[in-house]
Design a protein around this motif. Structure first.
Motif, PDB file in Angstrom:
ATOM      1  N   SER A 164       0.916  -1.393  -0.282  1.00 57.00           N
ATOM      2  CA  SER A 164       0.108   0.015   0.087  1.00 57.00           C
ATOM      3  C   SER A 164       0.892   1.217   0.073  1.00 57.00           C
ATOM      4  O   SER A 164       0.397   2.199  -0.079  1.00 57.00           O
ATOM      5  N   LYS A 197       2.517   3.939  -1.501  1.00 55.05           N
ATOM      6  CA  LYS A 197       2.728   4.574  -2.736  1.00 55.05           C
ATOM      7  C   LYS A 197       3.042   5.934  -2.842  1.00 55.05           C
ATOM      8  O   LYS A 197       2.747   6.848  -1.920  1.00 55.05           O
ATOM      9  N   VAL A 198       3.566   6.542  -4.007  1.00 53.17           N
ATOM     10  CA  VAL A 198       4.042   7.825  -4.211  1.00 53.17           C
ATOM     11  C   VAL A 198       2.938   8.514  -5.099  1.00 53.17           C
ATOM     12  O   VAL A 198       2.548   8.178  -5.971  1.00 53.17           O
ATOM     13  N   HIS A 199       2.297   9.924  -4.693  1.00 54.10           N
ATOM     14  CA  HIS A 199       1.492  10.512  -5.170  1.00 54.10           C
ATOM     15  C   HIS A 199       1.962  12.068  -5.712  1.00 54.10           C
ATOM     16  O   HIS A 199       2.174  12.872  -4.962  1.00 54.10           O
ATOM     17  N   PRO A 200       1.922  12.053  -7.030  1.00 56.32           N
ATOM     18  CA  PRO A 200       2.789  13.335  -7.586  1.00 56.32           C
ATOM     19  C   PRO A 200       1.827  14.379  -7.112  1.00 56.32           C
ATOM     20  O   PRO A 200       0.523  14.291  -7.196  1.00 56.32           O
ATOM     21  N   GLY A 201       2.511  15.802  -7.134  1.00 55.15           N
ATOM     22  CA  GLY A 201       1.511  16.960  -7.008  1.00 55.15           C
ATOM     23  C   GLY A 201       2.231  17.741  -6.106  1.00 55.15           C
ATOM     24  O   GLY A 201       3.634  17.743  -5.918  1.00 55.15           O
ATOM     25  N   VAL A 233       4.445  16.645  -3.194  1.00 52.13           N
ATOM     26  CA  VAL A 233       4.334  15.228  -3.357  1.00 52.13           C
ATOM     27  C   VAL A 233       3.854  14.782  -1.970  1.00 52.13           C
ATOM     28  O   VAL A 233       4.455  14.922  -1.007  1.00 52.13           O
ATOM     29  N   THR A 234       3.079  13.434  -1.975  1.00 55.29           N
ATOM     30  CA  THR A 234       2.500  12.918  -0.830  1.00 55.29           C
ATOM     31  C   THR A 234       2.956  11.146  -0.964  1.00 55.29           C
ATOM     32  O   THR A 234       2.985  10.984  -2.031  1.00 55.29           O
ATOM     33  N   VAL A 235       3.172  10.835   0.188  1.00 53.79           N
ATOM     34  CA  VAL A 235       3.437   9.475   0.099  1.00 53.79           C
ATOM     35  C   VAL A 235       2.614   8.587   1.071  1.00 53.79           C
ATOM     36  O   VAL A 235       2.509   8.963   2.222  1.00 53.79           O
ATOM     37  N   ASP A 236       2.066   7.584   0.525  1.00 53.79           N
ATOM     38  CA  ASP A 236       1.132   6.768   1.618  1.00 53.79           C
ATOM     39  C   ASP A 236       2.211   5.870   2.529  1.00 53.79           C
ATOM     40  O   ASP A 236       3.021   5.136   1.915  1.00 53.79           O
ATOM     41  N   ARG A 245      -0.248   9.620   5.574  1.00 49.84           N
ATOM     42  CA  ARG A 245       0.568  10.266   4.464  1.00 49.84           C
ATOM     43  C   ARG A 245       1.673  10.929   5.066  1.00 49.84           C
ATOM     44  O   ARG A 245       1.336  11.684   5.916  1.00 49.84           O
ATOM     45  N   THR A 268      10.072   4.658  -5.722  1.00 46.52           N
ATOM     46  CA  THR A 268      10.103   5.351  -6.898  1.00 46.52           C
ATOM     47  C   THR A 268      10.956   4.928  -8.094  1.00 46.52           C
ATOM     48  O   THR A 268      11.106   5.291  -9.242  1.00 46.52           O
TER      49      THR A 268
END
Length: 232
Positions: A9, A11-15, A18-21, A200, A218
């Motif tokens: 679970s 995961k890296v979320h671009p934005g 940036v946020t990381v679960d 996160r 990543t």
């Protein structure tokens, strides 16, 4: 294949940012049940430990109720921490870089983490807390069962109970100290507690404190180039 400390679970979320679960909802609930159980055990246990601390029993409805409730909270703690152990034991296995990180802990405390080896999801200090808690909780539940007379009086001798009380008390003092270190560290590293509340962290936080873990998330090959620093 994912690295040993990367969960399915994570995961890296671009934005921007940036946020990381980092933690699932189930893991967070599991963690807070464990934390609450440990605090309640400390308070009720201290009430039973010494007459000067007996006033703490009022939090639990008096001495008799404290005596009844305390061991049951211990059972909750044991099974709750067992859930955490099964979730995270592989990520807390000791690695060669952990010894170097520990030897340079002074650099971490002085906010010079660039001088220590990159670490995975958990650093050496967190791993020591995890394994200390694992051992101490086993000692506490084992010794606690010996002195839980309501259900196990007929299975133990007076001499065994005396030793169990001594061992239980020492383990309780040590685990309270470990908990204090754990709590203080979570406050010291800004962003740690919000990460456990929301699940996160920012990419910048992950890059600063757990860079190897972020690289593994990543890149296809753990430890290989992760590119530039993620935005805070």
């Amino acid at each position: 294949m994912a690295a040993y400390d990367v969960g399915p679970s994570d995961k890296v979320h671009p934005g921007k940012p940036v946020t990381v679960d980092r933690y699932t909802g189930g893991a967070r609930i599991n963690h807070w049940i464990t934390a609450a159980s440990l605090i309640l055990l400390a308070l009720s246990g201290l009430a039973l430990f010494h007459p000067s601390l007996f006033f703490l029993s009022t939090l639990f409805g008096g001495g008799q109720l404290t005596r009844i409730i305390h061991p049951w909270i211990g059972v909750v703690l044991f099974f709750s921490f067992l859930g955490l152990f099964l979730r995270f034991w592989t990520a807390n296995l000791w690695k060669p870089e952990d010894g170097t990180w520990l030897a340079r802990a002074r650099d971490v405390l002085s906010n010079q983490e660039d001088k220590v080896p990159e670490v995975g999801k958990y650093n050496a200090g967190q791993k020591l807390v995890f394994w200390s808690m694992s051992v101490l909780i086993v000692i506490l539940i084992s010794s606690g069962l010996v002195i839980w007379d309501q259900y196990f009086a007929q299975f133990t001798t007076i001499e065994q109970k005396r030793w169990a009380v001594l061992i239980h008390s020492i383990a309780a003092v040590v685990i309270i100290c470990v908990w204090i270190v754990h709590f203080y560290s979570a406050i010291w590293v800004r962003g740690t507690i919000p990460g456990m509340v929301r699940g996160r962290v920012t990419g910048g936080w992950a890059w600063r404190h757990h860079r190897k873990w972020l690289r593994e998330l990543t890149t296809a090959k753990p430890g290989k180039g992760a590119g530039s620093k993620p935005a805070e």
